[in-house]
Scaffold this motif. Structure first.
Motif, PDB file in Angstrom:
ATOM      1  N   ASN A 175       0.815  -1.212   0.000  1.00  0.00           N
ATOM      2  CA  ASN A 175       0.000   0.000   0.000  1.00  0.00           C
ATOM      3  C   ASN A 175       0.850   1.264   0.000  1.00  0.00           C
ATOM      4  OD1 ASN A 175      -3.019  -0.654   0.170  1.00  0.00           O
ATOM      5  ND2 ASN A 175      -2.122  -2.088   1.618  1.00  0.00           N
ATOM      6  N   ARG A 176       1.958   1.238   0.722  1.00  0.00           N
ATOM      7  CA  ARG A 176       2.836   2.418   0.694  1.00  0.00           C
ATOM      8  C   ARG A 176       3.494   2.573  -0.675  1.00  0.00           C
ATOM      9  NH1 ARG A 176       4.963   1.866   6.984  1.00  0.00           N
ATOM     10  NH2 ARG A 176       3.059   2.813   7.840  1.00  0.00           N
ATOM     11  N   HIS A 177       3.792   1.451  -1.307  1.00  0.00           N
ATOM     12  CA  HIS A 177       4.354   1.543  -2.656  1.00  0.00           C
ATOM     13  C   HIS A 177       3.338   2.153  -3.619  1.00  0.00           C
ATOM     14  CE1 HIS A 177       6.264   0.318  -6.443  1.00  0.00           C
ATOM     15  NE2 HIS A 177       7.388   0.266  -5.742  1.00  0.00           N
ATOM     16  N   SER A 178       2.060   1.839  -3.411  1.00  0.00           N
ATOM     17  CA  SER A 178       1.015   2.450  -4.230  1.00  0.00           C
ATOM     18  C   SER A 178       0.986   3.960  -4.057  1.00  0.00           C
ATOM     19  CB  SER A 178      -0.346   1.853  -3.869  1.00  0.00           C
ATOM     20  OG  SER A 178      -1.394   2.509  -4.548  1.00  0.00           O
ATOM     21  N   LEU A 179       1.170   4.422  -2.833  1.00  0.00           N
ATOM     22  CA  LEU A 179       1.228   5.874  -2.592  1.00  0.00           C
ATOM     23  C   LEU A 179       2.446   6.492  -3.269  1.00  0.00           C
ATOM     24  CD1 LEU A 179       0.201   6.193   1.166  1.00  0.00           C
ATOM     25  CD2 LEU A 179      -1.133   6.892  -0.828  1.00  0.00           C
ATOM     26  N   ILE A 180       3.582   5.814  -3.176  1.00  0.00           N
ATOM     27  CA  ILE A 180       4.818   6.334  -3.793  1.00  0.00           C
ATOM     28  C   ILE A 180       4.605   6.554  -5.292  1.00  0.00           C
ATOM     29  CG2 ILE A 180       7.210   5.731  -4.370  1.00  0.00           C
ATOM     30  CD1 ILE A 180       7.279   4.229  -1.625  1.00  0.00           C
ATOM     31  N   ASN A 181       3.927   5.612  -5.933  1.00  0.00           N
ATOM     32  CA  ASN A 181       3.668   5.743  -7.367  1.00  0.00           C
ATOM     33  C   ASN A 181       2.805   6.955  -7.696  1.00  0.00           C
ATOM     34  OD1 ASN A 181       5.155   3.460  -8.038  1.00  0.00           O
ATOM     35  ND2 ASN A 181       3.382   2.087  -7.919  1.00  0.00           N
ATOM     36  N   PRO A 222      13.592  11.518  -6.472  1.00  0.00           N
ATOM     37  CA  PRO A 222      13.750  11.024  -7.856  1.00  0.00           C
ATOM     38  C   PRO A 222      12.671  10.001  -8.174  1.00  0.00           C
ATOM     39  CG  PRO A 222      15.832  10.946  -6.662  1.00  0.00           C
ATOM     40  CD  PRO A 222      14.777  11.230  -5.647  1.00  0.00           C
ATOM     41  N   PRO A 223      12.346   9.798  -9.445  1.00  0.00           N
ATOM     42  CA  PRO A 223      11.352   8.789  -9.828  1.00  0.00           C
ATOM     43  C   PRO A 223      11.702   7.424  -9.228  1.00  0.00           C
ATOM     44  CG  PRO A 223      11.942  10.135 -11.708  1.00  0.00           C
ATOM     45  CD  PRO A 223      12.903  10.519 -10.619  1.00  0.00           C
ATOM     46  N   GLN A 224      10.688   6.763  -8.704  1.00  0.00           N
ATOM     47  CA  GLN A 224      10.889   5.480  -8.039  1.00  0.00           C
ATOM     48  C   GLN A 224      10.317   4.363  -8.910  1.00  0.00           C
ATOM     49  OE1 GLN A 224      12.302   5.377  -4.539  1.00  0.00           O
ATOM     50  NE2 GLN A 224      12.919   7.322  -5.487  1.00  0.00           N
ATOM     51  N   GLY A 225      11.036   3.281  -9.004  1.00  0.00           N
ATOM     52  CA  GLY A 225      10.548   2.127  -9.751  1.00  0.00           C
ATOM     53  C   GLY A 225      10.009   1.080  -8.804  1.00  0.00           C
ATOM     54  N   VAL A 226      10.131  -0.175  -9.205  1.00  0.00           N
ATOM     55  CA  VAL A 226       9.657  -1.271  -8.371  1.00  0.00           C
ATOM     56  C   VAL A 226      10.426  -1.309  -7.052  1.00  0.00           C
ATOM     57  CG1 VAL A 226       9.432  -3.767  -8.211  1.00  0.00           C
ATOM     58  CG2 VAL A 226       8.943  -2.601 -10.370  1.00  0.00           C
ATOM     59  N   ALA A 227      11.738  -1.048  -7.127  1.00  0.00           N
ATOM     60  CA  ALA A 227      12.581  -1.070  -5.924  1.00  0.00           C
ATOM     61  C   ALA A 227      12.684   0.330  -5.346  1.00  0.00           C
ATOM     62  CB  ALA A 227      13.952  -1.633  -6.260  1.00  0.00           C
ATOM     63  N   ALA A 228      11.596   0.811  -4.772  1.00  0.00           N
ATOM     64  CA  ALA A 228      11.597   2.145  -4.172  1.00  0.00           C
ATOM     65  C   ALA A 228      12.518   2.175  -2.960  1.00  0.00           C
ATOM     66  CB  ALA A 228      10.181   2.531  -3.769  1.00  0.00           C
ATOM     67  N   THR A 229      13.072   3.344  -2.673  1.00  0.00           N
ATOM     68  CA  THR A 229      14.039   3.489  -1.586  1.00  0.00           C
ATOM     69  C   THR A 229      13.350   3.519  -0.227  1.00  0.00           C
ATOM     70  OG1 THR A 229      13.936   5.902  -1.661  1.00  0.00           O
ATOM     71  CG2 THR A 229      15.539   4.818  -3.116  1.00  0.00           C
ATOM     72  N   ALA A 230      14.143   3.301   0.809  1.00  0.00           N
ATOM     73  CA  ALA A 230      13.624   3.393   2.172  1.00  0.00           C
ATOM     74  C   ALA A 230      13.122   4.805   2.456  1.00  0.00           C
ATOM     75  CB  ALA A 230      14.711   2.998   3.168  1.00  0.00           C
ATOM     76  N   ALA A 231      13.806   5.804   1.898  1.00  0.00           N
ATOM     77  CA  ALA A 231      13.373   7.191   2.097  1.00  0.00           C
ATOM     78  C   ALA A 231      11.986   7.415   1.513  1.00  0.00           C
ATOM     79  CB  ALA A 231      14.377   8.143   1.445  1.00  0.00           C
ATOM     80  N   ALA A 232      11.697   6.790   0.379  1.00  0.00           N
ATOM     81  CA  ALA A 232      10.376   6.937  -0.237  1.00  0.00           C
ATOM     82  C   ALA A 232       9.293   6.332   0.653  1.00  0.00           C
ATOM     83  CB  ALA A 232      10.367   6.280  -1.612  1.00  0.00           C
ATOM     84  N   PHE A 233       9.586   5.188   1.251  1.00  0.00           N
ATOM     85  CA  PHE A 233       8.595   4.566   2.134  1.00  0.00           C
ATOM     86  C   PHE A 233       8.372   5.400   3.391  1.00  0.00           C
ATOM     87  CE2 PHE A 233       9.421   0.897  -0.541  1.00  0.00           C
ATOM     88  CZ  PHE A 233       8.158   0.341  -0.660  1.00  0.00           C
ATOM     89  N   ASP A 234       9.423   6.043   3.874  1.00  0.00           N
ATOM     90  CA  ASP A 234       9.261   6.936   5.022  1.00  0.00           C
ATOM     91  C   ASP A 234       8.346   8.105   4.660  1.00  0.00           C
ATOM     92  OD1 ASP A 234      10.055   8.047   7.707  1.00  0.00           O
ATOM     93  OD2 ASP A 234      10.833   9.642   6.403  1.00  0.00           O
ATOM     94  N   LEU A 235       8.526   8.655   3.473  1.00  0.00           N
ATOM     95  CA  LEU A 235       7.659   9.743   3.022  1.00  0.00           C
ATOM     96  C   LEU A 235       6.208   9.264   2.905  1.00  0.00           C
ATOM     97  CD1 LEU A 235       9.848  11.410   0.234  1.00  0.00           C
ATOM     98  CD2 LEU A 235       9.420  12.275   2.541  1.00  0.00           C
TER      99      LEU A 235
END
Length: 537
Positions: A374-380, A466-479
């Protein structure tokens, strides 16, 4: 009891409290023997609960998902295993609701209201939540489609009469290579399918967590849901609804945990005083209640938004499913600290109800998309969320309808894979803060302004990512997690902005400000909420 009567959560709650199969000792025995709660599910059928799994436009009574959340929450308040076992039928049917073929949906709705059990077969061994890796195939053949492969682990796979199956229909079409089929077992040739053994689980031990294997099973052509190649799209849209319902399970688990904990601390004496009178116990209880109120605010808004802000449900459902189970897991752990050894013993207090609900709830954060998913969905969706924030785009009519608990529920509009308008709720945060400035105490105003500033800074950080792909960063998940807290802040403010002196508002804003950082909380605001627990039992 008719479905109309069951629409009252209080009446449903009372009926379940009086139901013999839901007595604490009976529930504990079923858990110990890993036995399916068939009698409890039969009572839910008699109470008309299946009517709530069918949208009103297809013959049921469901108009918005806050209603379904309340029904599921009420059942889970008594036993999560029963709630998960019974409500699975909604999950099995939801793709038919989303596909929108009225005639087919009405036929399925009538079957469900008559007691039919439907399962949702998405996952496969070794692939987890990676639906694009599914290997079960559906090949066109004389008479329909030939199914080969297995789905596992699946809730109610063995007990269900019908199974909604996601199958690969093209080897080289990517996301368009999957289609959905509603497979009625009684239409399959003998020996062309077999149930896979029940899986022993840590929690929800009595549930039918098993699987189903197909070997040349021919489903008729009319089993296809939607058009060929639309399977994954329908599933992703359906998940926007099921995730909100699943978050309702967390609310019910929290209600149950609080009931057990409050009863204990009201009766238990230490140092000549009842536990509930001790300062650290009062503080802990206040913090637990606040976390539940925050989760409730998000989930109930998301439920209403299904009919008023339908195009933004990809955001609200992801936030509700990521945040609510996480907050409730923490709240249950805090309850366990207050219960002490009784949180772990299976016979001493309420027949071990607490240790069972703690085990059962761990699964809620996993199914229908884990917190990670679900967090990856938000990142996208960060670019759209940032654009909506900076442009202050809002669907004001949808917001008003979503925050009006007395308004007439609306039929859902069109679900979208991604929100085109960002998140109207978060984008209304500046106006919500302006509203509390007029009437709220100064301490509440400061909290609201702090949260607004943190939300502004968060969107700047999201824009710089920066644009995130399938392997989003830990920083992106924190956001993404911090964005969930911003959604929660807006949900809390929209819920209590007309009553800015209520202690719930100050406590909820304090919890969120503390988690978003750079704030020294006044923890005394949590103590006031303990007084409201006197009637909880």
């Amino acid at each position: 009891m008719t479905a109309v009567t069951a629409s009252s959560a209080d009446l449903l709650d009372a009926a379940l409290a009086a139901a013999e199969p839901l007595r604490a000792d009976r529930v504990a025995e079923l858990d110990r023997t890993e036995t399916f709660p068939a009698e409890a599910c039969r009572i839910l059928d008699e109470l008309g609960v299946p009517d709530w799994y069918v949208p009103a436009r297809f013959g049921g009574v469901l108009k918005d998902h806050s209603q379904l959340v309340e029904v599921v929450r009420t059942i889970a308040r008594h036993d999560l295993t029963v709630a998960i076992a019974h409500a699975k039928t909604y999950l099995g049917a939801v793709c038919v609701w989303v596909a929108g073929d009225p005639e087919r949906a009405e036929l399925l709705g009538a079957r469900i209201r008559a007691g039919a059990v439907v399962s949702w077969a998405l996952t496969e061994r070794g692939h987890g939540s990676d639906l694009l890796a599914g290997e079960l195939t559906a090949t066109p053949c004389a008479g329909g489609y030939r199914l080969d492969g297995a789905k596992w682990p699946i809730n109610n796979a063995t007990r269900a009469e019908s199974v909604c199956v996601l199958a690969r229909t093209s080897a080289d079409a990517g996301a368009r290579g999957y289609s959905l089929f509603l497979v009625d077992k009684d239409q399959l040739a003998a020996g062309s399918y077999q149930p896979l053994p029940k899986v022993r689980t840590h929690g929800i031990r009595g549930a039918d967590i098993s699987g189903i294997a197909f070997d040349g099973a021919v489903a008729p052509a009319e089993a296809l849901i939607g058009r060929p190649g639309e399977g994954l799209e329908i599933v992703l849209k359906a998940l926007q609804l099921t995730r909100v319902m699943a978050a309702g399970l967390s609310l019910g688990a929290a209600d149950h945990a609080l009931r057990l904990t409050v009863r204990y601390v009201r009766e238990r004496e230490l140092y000549g005083r009842r536990l509930i009178e001790l300062p650290h116990v009062r503080r802990s209880l206040g913090e637990i209640v606040t976390a539940v109120l925050v989760a409730e605010s998000v989930v109930m808004f998301a439920g209403r938004a299904s009919g008023t802000l339908t195009g933004e449900m990809s955001v609200y459902s992801a936030v509700a499913k990521a945040l609510a189970p996480t907050l409730i897991d923490e709240a249950i752990a805090r309850c366990g600290e207050l219960l002490g050894a009784r949180a772990f013993l299976s016979t001493v207090y309420e027949h071990g109800a607490f240790q069972k609900l703690e085990r059962d709830h761990r699964i809620v954060g996993i199914f229908d998309g884990s917190t990670f998913v679900n967090r990856h969905s938000l990142i996208n969706q960060f670019p759209r969320l940032v654009a909506g924030w900076r442009e202050r785009t809002r669907d004001d009519a949808g917001l008003r309808a979503a925050t009006d608990p007395y308004g007439e529920p609306a039929e859902p509009g069109r679900l979208e894979l991604f929100s085109r308008t960002g998140c109207s709720l978060v984008q209304s945060l500046p106006s919500l803060v302006d509203r509390v400035r007029a009437d709220a105490p100064e301490s509440v105003v400061r909290l609201a302004e702090h949260l607004l500033a943190r939300c502004e800074r968060l969107h700047d950080e999201m824009a710089d990512l920066p644009p995130q792909g399938v392997a989003a960063t830990a920083a992106a998940f924190d956001l993404a997690h911090r964005y969930e807290l911003c959604v929660a802040a807006a949900a809390v403010l929209s819920r209590w902005s007309t009553e800015p002196t209520r202690p719930e508002l100050a406590a909820a804003l304090t919890l969120l400000a503390d988690r978003l950082g750079d704030h020294r909380p006044d923890l005394a605001v949590f103590d006031r909420l303990t007084d409201d627990l006197k009637e909880l039992s």
